[in-house]
Write an enzyme that holds these catalytic residues in place. Structure first.
Site, PDB file in Angstrom:
ATOM      1  N   HIS A 100      29.921  29.822 -93.498  1.00  0.00           N
ATOM      2  CA  HIS A 100      31.327  29.638 -93.161  1.00  0.00           C
ATOM      3  C   HIS A 100      32.190  30.415 -94.125  1.00  0.00           C
ATOM      4  O   HIS A 100      31.875  30.507 -95.303  1.00  0.00           O
ATOM      5  CB  HIS A 100      31.707  28.159 -93.204  1.00  0.00           C
ATOM      6  CG  HIS A 100      32.913  27.868 -92.391  1.00  0.00           C
ATOM      7  ND1 HIS A 100      34.184  28.036 -92.882  1.00  0.00           N
ATOM      8  CD2 HIS A 100      33.037  27.470 -91.103  1.00  0.00           C
ATOM      9  CE1 HIS A 100      35.041  27.746 -91.917  1.00  0.00           C
ATOM     10  NE2 HIS A 100      34.391  27.403 -90.837  1.00  0.00           N
ATOM     11  N   ASP A 121      28.881  24.338 -85.533  1.00  0.00           N
ATOM     12  CA  ASP A 121      28.188  24.748 -84.319  1.00  0.00           C
ATOM     13  C   ASP A 121      26.700  24.382 -84.306  1.00  0.00           C
ATOM     14  O   ASP A 121      26.092  24.326 -83.238  1.00  0.00           O
ATOM     15  CB  ASP A 121      28.325  26.272 -84.113  1.00  0.00           C
ATOM     16  CG  ASP A 121      29.755  26.647 -83.787  1.00  0.00           C
ATOM     17  OD1 ASP A 121      30.331  25.971 -82.927  1.00  0.00           O
ATOM     18  OD2 ASP A 121      30.285  27.569 -84.396  1.00  0.00           O
TER      19      ASP A 121
HETATM   20  N1  CMC Z   1      22.518  33.629 -91.634  1.00  0.00           N
HETATM   21  C1  CMC Z   1      22.007  34.384 -92.632  1.00  0.00           C
HETATM   22  N2  CMC Z   1      22.763  34.850 -93.644  1.00  0.00           N
HETATM   23  C2  CMC Z   1      24.051  34.522 -93.645  1.00  0.00           C
HETATM   24  C3  CMC Z   1      24.620  33.743 -92.645  1.00  0.00           C
HETATM   25  C4  CMC Z   1      23.799  33.291 -91.620  1.00  0.00           C
HETATM   26  N3  CMC Z   1      24.302  32.546 -90.625  1.00  0.00           N
HETATM   27  N4  CMC Z   1      25.954  33.580 -92.909  1.00  0.00           N
HETATM   28  C5  CMC Z   1      26.177  34.257 -94.034  1.00  0.00           C
HETATM   29  N5  CMC Z   1      25.042  34.834 -94.476  1.00  0.00           N
HETATM   30  C6  CMC Z   1      24.881  35.656 -95.661  1.00  0.00           C
HETATM   31  C7  CMC Z   1      25.205  37.110 -95.362  1.00  0.00           C
HETATM   32  O1  CMC Z   1      24.091  37.814 -94.898  1.00  0.00           O
HETATM   33  C8  CMC Z   1      25.691  37.577 -96.693  1.00  0.00           C
HETATM   34  O2  CMC Z   1      24.559  37.744 -97.519  1.00  0.00           O
HETATM   35  P1  CMC Z   1      24.477  38.929 -98.563  1.00  0.00           P
HETATM   36  O3  CMC Z   1      25.610  38.692 -99.507  1.00  0.00           O
HETATM   37  O4  CMC Z   1      23.122  38.768 -99.147  1.00  0.00           O
HETATM   38  O5  CMC Z   1      24.653  40.192 -97.746  1.00  0.00           O
HETATM   39  C9  CMC Z   1      26.455  36.368 -97.236  1.00  0.00           C
HETATM   40  O6  CMC Z   1      25.830  35.241 -96.636  1.00  0.00           O
HETATM   41  C10 CMC Z   1      27.939  36.377 -96.907  1.00  0.00           C
HETATM   42  O7  CMC Z   1      28.051  36.491 -95.472  1.00  0.00           O
HETATM   43  P2  CMC Z   1      29.313  37.093 -94.722  1.00  0.00           P
HETATM   44  O8  CMC Z   1      28.942  37.337 -93.314  1.00  0.00           O
HETATM   45  O9  CMC Z   1      29.903  38.230 -95.484  1.00  0.00           O
HETATM   46  O10 CMC Z   1      30.330  35.912 -94.881  1.00  0.00           O
HETATM   47  P3  CMC Z   1      31.573  35.662 -93.972  1.00  0.00           P
HETATM   48  O11 CMC Z   1      32.513  34.840 -94.729  1.00  0.00           O
HETATM   49  O12 CMC Z   1      32.113  36.881 -93.351  1.00  0.00           O
HETATM   50  O13 CMC Z   1      30.816  34.851 -92.820  1.00  0.00           O
HETATM   51  C11 CMC Z   1      30.394  33.761 -90.855  1.00  0.00           C
HETATM   52  C12 CMC Z   1      31.194  33.753 -92.157  1.00  0.00           C
HETATM   53  C13 CMC Z   1      30.664  32.459 -90.137  1.00  0.00           C
HETATM   54  C14 CMC Z   1      30.875  34.931 -89.992  1.00  0.00           C
HETATM   55  C15 CMC Z   1      28.890  33.918 -91.154  1.00  0.00           C
HETATM   56  O14 CMC Z   1      28.449  32.873 -91.962  1.00  0.00           O
HETATM   57  C16 CMC Z   1      28.070  34.012 -89.882  1.00  0.00           C
HETATM   58  O15 CMC Z   1      27.983  35.090 -89.286  1.00  0.00           O
HETATM   59  N6  CMC Z   1      27.450  32.880 -89.433  1.00  0.00           N
HETATM   60  C17 CMC Z   1      26.685  32.892 -88.204  1.00  0.00           C
HETATM   61  C18 CMC Z   1      27.607  32.718 -87.026  1.00  0.00           C
HETATM   62  C19 CMC Z   1      28.183  31.331 -86.960  1.00  0.00           C
HETATM   63  O16 CMC Z   1      27.488  30.335 -87.087  1.00  0.00           O
HETATM   64  N7  CMC Z   1      29.494  31.260 -86.694  1.00  0.00           N
HETATM   65  C20 CMC Z   1      30.217  30.000 -86.558  1.00  0.00           C
HETATM   66  C21 CMC Z   1      31.184  29.836 -87.673  1.00  0.00           C
HETATM   67  S1  CMC Z   1      31.816  28.191 -87.878  1.00  0.00           S
HETATM   68  C22 CMC Z   1      32.580  27.740 -86.439  1.00  0.00           C
HETATM   69  C23 CMC Z   1      33.717  28.563 -86.015  1.00  0.00           C
HETATM   70  O17 CMC Z   1      34.618  28.864 -86.777  1.00  0.00           O
HETATM   71  O18 CMC Z   1      33.733  28.908 -84.860  1.00  0.00           O
END
Ligand code: CMC
Length: 384
Positions: free
Chosen positions: A270, A321
């Protein structure tokens, strides 16, 4: 964009912030998130208090008015929502005639957009918000019935939003436990600060466009798998695991192999929460008890194994989710409707933010850093 910025001295541009992370662009009375503590407040009330006590309709009133309704006001809102559930014939015809293989979120987006044409001329924003909140469950259930070759079940002018949605979807009245589970899911998904779809809604409002355009755009934004689309993706992942490996599948090896390939696991992580999302705690409990009741224990056990592996390997927790997927599955709902259910609830938060933006508007207009050449000479088409 990351590549574009590689050769630029970013210290010259201290205002660049990809993804607007941590940027405060609005003030709001609608919700507060403490990502370090795992705390969520809707207009003064902790999500745990609301999960234990509130109905979805009470949460709608709360978000729209910044206070809970008294008994008379709640009654009035319930009656208005019940009276507004039916769809205009033109919208029903669209649902009947559109491609049965369409994505439900795309159908919802189009149908909500159409509703604007059928609102009374003297209707104001609060009337529109009530109409959309009342009609979205009808749209979703109707499309699911039609695509399965079943008759559309007309809404009834009684009961809660949760009751009516399950009734229209299944053609029979839900039991109290299913209704309460659905209602709690709607309470938990209603509002969540400046997420992508709410930001989209406010951005549209800031141009002085109207509420149907803002909500239609927000639905499009919610649809993506990094936002609301994640709940459908979670269930598809679990079902694929079952198809590939049967009930004896190894979710730990599956998770590790995805991480090794640097793939994201849907339903984890998140932007704001750095600890467990408080909504996930409620959904986890529901998922456990429903999985036990419906013989889907293996899905719940796989989920917990994935949670443990993600914590150990990446220190990442599940988000809203993750467990909502197995909750809906245990209620007998097909995965591609899960994001629509999210929208059916989040309409309350979107419209509350629309009212707030409109009350104190400033055009949302950030800038982008231009990273291409400038003033190239013109070459006629035949000489390029
Ligand atoms: N699986 C594996 N690694 C992850 C995940 C995940 N779901 N989420 C974050 N990471 C890792 C990512 O690979 C990165 O690692 P590194 O620094 O080693 O490269 C680190 O954590 C930071 O990730 P980020 O994508 O830069 O972080 P963000 O703040 O942009 O991401 C997010 C937030 C929700 C987009 C992301 O966690 C994600 O893609 N999650 C999967 C999709 C998901 O479940 N979305 C629903 C979000 S909550 C409900 C809503 O708001 O709708």
């Amino acid at each position: 964009m990351a590549d574009h910025l590689q050769n630029i001295d970013l210290s010259e541009y201290p205002y660049i912030n990809r993804g607007l992370e941590g940027i405060v662009a609005f003030s709001t009375t609608k919700s507060f998130i403490d990502g370090a503590k795992g705390e969520l407040i809707y207009s003064g009330y902790n999500i745990d208090t609301l999960a234990e006590n509130a109905t979805f309709e009470e949460v709608c009133f709360l978000l729209w008015n910044d206070r809970l309704p008294d008994a008379g006001e709640l009654n009035e809102l319930n009656s208005r929502l019940q009276a507004e559930r039916e769809l205009p014939e033109v919208v029903l015809n669209y649902i009947r005639n559109t491609d049965k293989n369409s994505e439900p979120m795309a159908v919802l987006r189009t149908a909500v957009s159409m509703l604007q044409d059928f609102q009374p001329a003297d209707a104001v924003d609060t009337d529109h918000a009530i109409a959309m909140t009342a009609k979205m469950p009808t749209i979703i259930a109707a499309f699911d019935r039609v695509r399965n070759g079943l008759d559309v079940v007309a809404p009834v002018k009684k009961g809660s939003t949760a009751f009516n949605f399950l009734y229209m979807l299944n053609g029979e009245e839900p039991g109290t436990a299913s209704e309460r589970t659905m209602d709690l899911c709607l309470v938990l998904h209603a509002e969540h600060g400046m997420n992508a779809s709410t930001f989209t809604c406010r951005a549209v409002c800031s141009t002085e466009s109207e509420i149907f355009s803002a909500v239609t755009a927000a639905i499009g934004s919610l649809k993506g798998p990094l936002h609301g689309g994640a709940n459908t993706a979670v269930m598809n992942t679990l079902l694929k695991l079952k198809d590939d490996q049967g009930e004896g599948a190894d979710p730990v090896a599956f998770t590790l192999s995805k991480l090794e390939k640097k793939e994201k696991i849907m339903g984890f992580g998140h932007r704001v929460y750095k600890v467990l999302d408080p909504r996930a705690t409620h959904l986890r409990k529901m998922s456990k008890s429903l999985s036990d009741e419906t013989g889907h224990e293996y899905l719940y056990n796989w989920s917990e194994a994935m949670v443990k592996t993600m914590k150990e390997e990446k220190n990442i927790d599940p988000n809203v989710d993750f467990f909502s997927a197995t909750v809906y599955y245990s209620l007998g709902i097909v995965p591609d409707l899960y994001t629509c259910i999210f929208a059916m609830s989040r309409i309350s938060g979107w419209t509350a933010h629309f009212f707030e933006q409109k009350e104190n508007n400033r055009l949302i207009r950030p800038r982008a850093l231009y990273v291409a050449e400038k003033n190239k000479p013109w070459i006629p088409a035949e000489k390029r």
